[in-house]
Design a protein around this motif. Structure first.
Motif, PDB file in Angstrom:
ATOM      1  N   CYS A  11       0.831  -1.219   0.000  1.00 22.14           N
ATOM      2  CA  CYS A  11       0.000   0.000   0.000  1.00 22.14           C
ATOM      3  C   CYS A  11       0.861   1.263   0.000  1.00 22.14           C
ATOM      4  CB  CYS A  11      -0.969   0.009   1.177  1.00 22.14           C
ATOM      5  SG  CYS A  11      -0.249  -0.534   2.719  1.00 22.14           S
TER       6      CYS A  11
ATOM      7  N   SER B 162      -2.309   2.667   4.974  1.00 22.00           N
ATOM      8  CA  SER B 162      -3.202   1.637   5.536  1.00 22.00           C
ATOM      9  C   SER B 162      -2.510   0.670   6.491  1.00 22.00           C
ATOM     10  CB  SER B 162      -3.926   0.843   4.454  1.00 22.00           C
ATOM     11  OG  SER B 162      -3.538   1.137   3.190  1.00 22.00           O
TER      12      SER B 162
ATOM     13  N   ASN C 206      -9.092   5.294  -1.874  1.00 22.32           N
ATOM     14  CA  ASN C 206      -9.232   3.904  -2.344  1.00 22.32           C
ATOM     15  C   ASN C 206      -8.081   3.403  -3.197  1.00 22.32           C
ATOM     16  OD1 ASN C 206     -11.576   3.108  -1.125  1.00 22.32           O
ATOM     17  ND2 ASN C 206     -12.877   3.959  -2.724  1.00 22.32           N
TER      18      ASN C 206
ATOM     19  N   ASN D 296      -6.821   0.203  -1.773  1.00 26.21           N
ATOM     20  CA  ASN D 296      -7.783  -0.892  -1.887  1.00 26.21           C
ATOM     21  C   ASN D 296      -7.594  -1.643  -3.196  1.00 26.21           C
ATOM     22  OD1 ASN D 296     -10.040  -2.512  -1.820  1.00 26.21           O
ATOM     23  ND2 ASN D 296     -11.511  -0.869  -2.090  1.00 26.21           N
TER      24      ASN D 296
ATOM     25  N   CYS E 119      -4.215  -3.680  -2.867  1.00 21.94           N
ATOM     26  CA  CYS E 119      -3.922  -4.547  -1.719  1.00 21.94           C
ATOM     27  C   CYS E 119      -4.132  -6.027  -2.069  1.00 21.94           C
ATOM     28  CB  CYS E 119      -4.857  -4.154  -0.566  1.00 21.94           C
ATOM     29  SG  CYS E 119      -4.746  -5.262   0.834  1.00 21.94           S
TER      30      CYS E 119
ATOM     31  N   ASP F  80     -10.540  -3.160   2.120  1.00 23.26           N
ATOM     32  CA  ASP F  80     -11.111  -1.850   1.783  1.00 23.26           C
ATOM     33  C   ASP F  80     -10.786  -0.892   2.943  1.00 23.26           C
ATOM     34  OD1 ASP F  80     -12.672   0.381   1.327  1.00 23.26           O
ATOM     35  OD2 ASP F  80     -14.375  -0.763   0.549  1.00 23.26           O
ATOM     36  N   ALA F  81      -9.635  -0.229   2.830  1.00 24.66           N
ATOM     37  CA  ALA F  81      -9.176   0.630   3.938  1.00 24.66           C
ATOM     38  C   ALA F  81     -10.150   1.772   4.209  1.00 24.66           C
ATOM     39  CB  ALA F  81      -7.788   1.176   3.615  1.00 24.66           C
ATOM     40  N   SER F  82     -10.696   2.378   3.145  1.00 25.93           N
ATOM     41  CA  SER F  82     -11.577   3.541   3.319  1.00 25.93           C
ATOM     42  C   SER F  82     -12.765   3.191   4.222  1.00 25.93           C
ATOM     43  CB  SER F  82     -12.117   4.017   1.970  1.00 25.93           C
ATOM     44  OG  SER F  82     -11.064   4.342   1.128  1.00 25.93           O
TER      45      SER F  82
END
Ligand code: SF4
Ligand code: SF4
Length: 384
Positions: A20, A37, A69, A72, A75, A80-82
């Protein structure tokens, strides 16, 4: 609606590979592990395990994510980090600073939005336009397209609702004017219900109660018999997608029904094969992080005769209230984006989100680069 603790398993799936870092615009600018992230997840894992508690400092840290995103999509664990970061922000609402609460209040009230929209009076005093900040406000508020009623013999069977978003409705109605003129020329019946803010600012701040409240209000204003709900802002459309992820029960059923009719204006123009004027010129396209139809947008612009210069897919650095909360960092990201734009041969930059337009203009003005930032529909309307 899933709460922060419901994401514990997802947080644990972070393999700590660090990939990331290679795509995160904030990490690129800060070089700090705590602002990407993997770093967010290390901290949040501490909260999940009970070793840490949400507090003011942690709240400030998790608000250093643009929710763009980018990580995301990259990754390998598909996290989904957001989504997770937003759920953590919801837990931190009690630590929200007063200035942020006041700004959110403005978005929650049409009266305050009307009042805030009076900043347009600034256009009457171009003499104020002598600092970078003054120039930015002036450029941002100046409408490229002024509304002119179109008389046409064309008659379409289509019935559409337009969701203009707060910036287009209260601050600069240029692209809304453009859409209205195009619909009138094509004989498309359109309505403009008195919508509230799409409430993306509430979502990105983690204020889920208000996000759901205004989502329900907006959905209730859409007539059931329309063919399309149209947006010229990628983020407002993204908000309607979030309605389908966050609402429950009957509200969810309505959100899904409405979302099945939601389209970005560019996607609508391409799919409905609306006749457009022939255009020319070299332009660059900045894809907003929340834009869900960039390929169709590029196809539409190319079909209309424009030469699209490829440009790196990077974030403008605005992201919700990030551009206020992380002012210096946001400016650095905007200036970096401006340099990327400077290096390509483009007469103008097109984008599909007013906040991206603000970020791009800011970067260009701070870097003393003179280029216009427009929405494609505005150029179309100027030719009709
Ligand atoms: S790319 Fe995904 S799995 Fe790898 S460190 Fe970042 S968040 Fe964790
Ligand atoms: S969402 Fe964007 S800003 Fe946030 S951690 Fe991922 S890449 Fe960085």
């Amino acid at each position: 609606m899933k709460k922060f603790q419901d994401y514990a398993d997802e947080i644990y799936t972070c393999s700590r590979c660090g990939l990331c870092q290679s795509v995160c615009p904030v990490f690129e600018a800060t070089g700090k592990e705590t602002t990407v992230s993997r770093g967010f997840f290390s901290t949040l894992m501490g909260v999940v395990k009970g070793h840490l508690k949400f507090n003011k400092k942690l709240s400030k840290n998790i608000n250093m994510c643009l929710t763009c995103n980018k990580c995301n999509a990259f990754c390998p664990s598909g996290i989904d980090a957001s989504k997770i970061i937003t759920s953590a922000r919801a837990e931190c609402m009690e630590f929200t600073p007063l200035w942020k609460k006041l700004i959110l209040r403005v978005f929650y009230s049409k009266m305050f939005l009307n009042f805030a929209g009076m900043v347009k009076l600034y256009l009457l005093f171009p003499v104020l336009n002598f600092t970078s900040f003054g120039k930015l406000i002036y450029e941002f508020l100046s409408p490229e397209v002024k509304y002119k009623k179109q008389i046409s013999s064309k008659k379409s069977d289509l019935k559409v609702v337009v969701f203009p978003g707060c910036i287009n409705k209260y601050f600069n109605a240029s692209s809304l004017n453009a859409m209205r003129m195009l619909f009138e020329k094509e004989g498309i019946e359109y309505t403009l219900p008195d919508f509230h803010c799409c409430t993306m600012p509430a979502y990105s701040a983690g204020d889920m109660d208000n996000f759901q409240k205004f989502a329900r209000k907006n959905l209730s204003l859409i007539p059931r018999d329309v063919d399309y709900v149209l947006f010229d802002c990628a983020s407002c459309k993204h908000a309607f997608e979030l309605y389908t992820r966050i609402l429950e029960g009957d509200d969810l059923a309505l959100a899904k029904e409405v979302y099945s009719k939601c389209k970005h204006i560019n996607e609508f123009l391409l799919e409905e094969n609306i006749e457009l004027p022939v255009l020319s010129g070299d332009v660059a396209y900045h894809k907003p992080c929340h834009m869900d139809c960039p390929d169709k947008t590029i196809e539409l612009m190319t079909k209309s005769g424009l030469d699209i210069t490829p440009i790196e897919d990077s974030c403008c650095g605005s992201g919700g209230l990030f551009f206020i909360e992380n002012f210096t960092l946001s400016n650095a990201l905007a200036k970096k984006r401006a340099q990327e734009i400077k290096n390509v041969n483009a007469d103008a930059i097109f984008t599909d989100c007013p906040l991206c337009r603000l970020g791009l203009l800011k970067g260009l003005i701070l870097s003393k680069i003179n280029k216009k930032v427009l929405n494609f529909i505005e150029i179309v309307a100027k030719k009709i």
